[in-house]
Design an enzyme around this catalytic site. Sequence first.
Site, mmCIF file in Angstrom:
data_model
loop_
_atom_site.group_PDB
_atom_site.id
_atom_site.type_symbol
_atom_site.label_atom_id
_atom_site.label_comp_id
_atom_site.label_asym_id
_atom_site.label_seq_id
_atom_site.Cartn_x
_atom_site.Cartn_y
_atom_site.Cartn_z
ATOM 1 C CG ASN A 11 44.425 81.827 27.813
ATOM 2 O OD1 ASN A 11 45.369 82.527 27.483
ATOM 3 N ND2 ASN A 11 43.319 82.327 28.311
ATOM 4 C CG ASP B 287 45.270 85.447 27.102
ATOM 5 O OD1 ASP B 287 44.945 85.372 25.905
ATOM 6 O OD2 ASP B 287 44.446 85.522 28.034
ATOM 7 C CG HIS B 288 50.250 84.237 30.388
ATOM 8 N ND1 HIS B 288 50.108 85.546 30.782
ATOM 9 C CD2 HIS B 288 49.352 83.522 31.113
ATOM 10 C CE1 HIS B 288 49.184 85.625 31.727
ATOM 11 N NE2 HIS B 288 48.709 84.405 31.939
ATOM 12 C CG HIS C 25 40.845 87.857 28.259
ATOM 13 N ND1 HIS C 25 40.845 87.839 29.630
ATOM 14 C CD2 HIS C 25 39.981 88.841 27.909
ATOM 15 C CE1 HIS C 25 40.026 88.779 30.091
ATOM 16 N NE2 HIS C 25 39.485 89.408 29.050
ATOM 17 N NE ARG D 268 42.863 92.019 31.282
ATOM 18 C CZ ARG D 268 42.360 91.382 32.343
ATOM 19 N NH1 ARG D 268 42.477 90.083 32.440
ATOM 20 N NH2 ARG D 268 41.770 92.042 33.308
ATOM 21 N NE ARG E 49 46.188 93.408 31.990
ATOM 22 C CZ ARG E 49 45.629 93.036 33.156
ATOM 23 N NH1 ARG E 49 45.902 91.855 33.668
ATOM 24 N NH2 ARG E 49 44.820 93.837 33.789
ATOM 25 C CD GLU F 227 39.536 83.443 28.268
ATOM 26 O OE1 GLU F 227 40.174 84.373 28.803
ATOM 27 O OE2 GLU F 227 39.764 82.268 28.499
ATOM 28 C CB THR G 79 39.504 86.393 34.734
ATOM 29 O OG1 THR G 79 40.063 86.714 33.462
ATOM 30 C CG2 THR G 79 38.032 86.720 34.751
ATOM 31 C CD GLU H 78 36.433 78.690 30.710
ATOM 32 O OE1 GLU H 78 36.247 78.889 29.499
ATOM 33 O OE2 GLU H 78 37.506 78.930 31.291
ATOM 34 C CG HIS I 20 41.215 81.319 36.244
ATOM 35 N ND1 HIS I 20 42.169 81.518 37.200
ATOM 36 C CD2 HIS I 20 41.175 82.457 35.518
ATOM 37 C CE1 HIS I 20 42.668 82.735 37.072
ATOM 38 N NE2 HIS I 20 42.093 83.326 36.052
HETATM 39 N N1 PXP Z 1 39.376 80.615 31.256
HETATM 40 C C1 PXP Z 1 39.138 81.929 31.452
HETATM 41 C C2 PXP Z 1 37.745 82.420 31.274
HETATM 42 C C3 PXP Z 1 40.180 82.822 31.772
HETATM 43 O O1 PXP Z 1 39.919 84.126 31.978
HETATM 44 C C4 PXP Z 1 41.485 82.322 31.863
HETATM 45 C C5 PXP Z 1 42.620 83.263 32.154
HETATM 46 O O2 PXP Z 1 42.790 84.126 31.077
HETATM 47 C C6 PXP Z 1 41.689 80.946 31.632
HETATM 48 C C7 PXP Z 1 40.617 80.117 31.353
HETATM 49 C C8 PXP Z 1 43.047 80.336 31.717
HETATM 50 O O3 PXP Z 1 43.510 80.426 33.028
HETATM 51 P P1 PXP Z 1 45.001 79.962 33.389
HETATM 52 O O4 PXP Z 1 45.914 80.848 32.617
HETATM 53 O O5 PXP Z 1 45.081 80.169 34.857
HETATM 54 O O6 PXP Z 1 45.130 78.524 32.984
#
Ligand code: PXP
Length: 265
Positions: free
Chosen positions: A11, A13-14, A47, A49, A53, A77, A108, A160, A203
Site C-alpha cells: 500500500n 498511500d503514504h 486507497h 479516499r 488526502r 481500496e 481505516t 480482507e 492493516h
Molecule cells: N488494507 C486496508 C483495507 C487498508 O485500509 C489499509 C490502510 O490504508 C491497509 C490494508 C494497510 O494498512 P497499513 O498501512 O497499516 O499497513
Amino acid sequence: MAATTVRLGVNIDHVATLRQLRDTPYPDVLAAARECIAGGADQITIHLREDRRHINDGDVAALKAGLKGTSVDINLEMAATEEMLAIALKTRPHSICVVPEKREERTTEGGLDLSNSKRNELLAHIASEARKAGIVVSFFIEPDARDMEISKKLGATAVELHTGALCIAHQKNQASALEVEWKRLHGALGAGPMLNLMVNAGHGIDYRIAPELGRLKGIVEYNIGHAIVCEAVFCGLREATRKMKAALLGDSAAPSGAAAHKGAT
Ligand code: PXP
C-alpha cells in the site's frame, strides 16, 4: 513450517501523503510502485479516499497506465459510493477492496458494518457491477465468520480481514487482548474454505508480527503499507518491500528501524 510463497500487496498511500504534506510534485507514486515491484511486491494497493488526502485521481490513472503489461495487480481500496464505483469501472483494477470511510479518521478504523440492510443493498450493487466488469471484489471486514457469510451473500469474491486490533495488541505486548485477537482471526480463517471465499489480511502489519501472520494457513494475500514506508526511511522502498516479503516467509530479522521501535525484540 514456513510458507514457501506469499502474495504481498504494498500500500503506497503514504508515499502520496509525503507529497501532499507540502504539495510538491515529488515523490513520484509510479516510481515508488516500481521500486516496490523490484523488491517483490505482487500487487500495488492504493486507497482513493473521498477527500483525496493522499492518492488522487491522477495517481490512479498513472499507475494503471504505468503498470500495464506487468504481472503486478492494482488493488483499489474504496468507499461504497457511486462515485468510487464509477472510477473503478473506468479504471478496471485487478481488484477493489470496499472499505468503510469516515472523513475524520486517521486511517481505516474498523471493518465494514454489515448490519444495515439499506447499505448492504449498495454493497451488493457495487459487488455485482464490479464483478460484471471482471474485477475481483473484496470487502474489508472484522475477522468474524458471520461477516464473512454476509460478505459472500452480498457478492464478494474475497474478504480482507482487519488485523489492526491484533497488531496493536502485539506491538503493545497486551497478552490478554492478543489472545482474544488471535482467537478471532483463527475463527474467521476456519470459515473461509466453507464459504469458498478468498481470504486476505491487512492493516497495522509490521515486521515483527509478519512471520506469525505469514505462517497462518488460509490467508492468500497481505496488504501492508505504513510499516514498509517507515522502513523505507532507513533502507529504501525496494529493500523494505523485500524484507517484508522475507518476514512473511518466516525471516524474523529485525528491520533497520527496530532500535526505535518500542517493544522490539
Ligand atoms: N488494507 C486496508 C483495507 C487498508 O485500509 C489499509 C490502510 O490504508 C491497509 C490494508 C494497510 O494498512 P497499513 O498501512 O497499516 O499497513
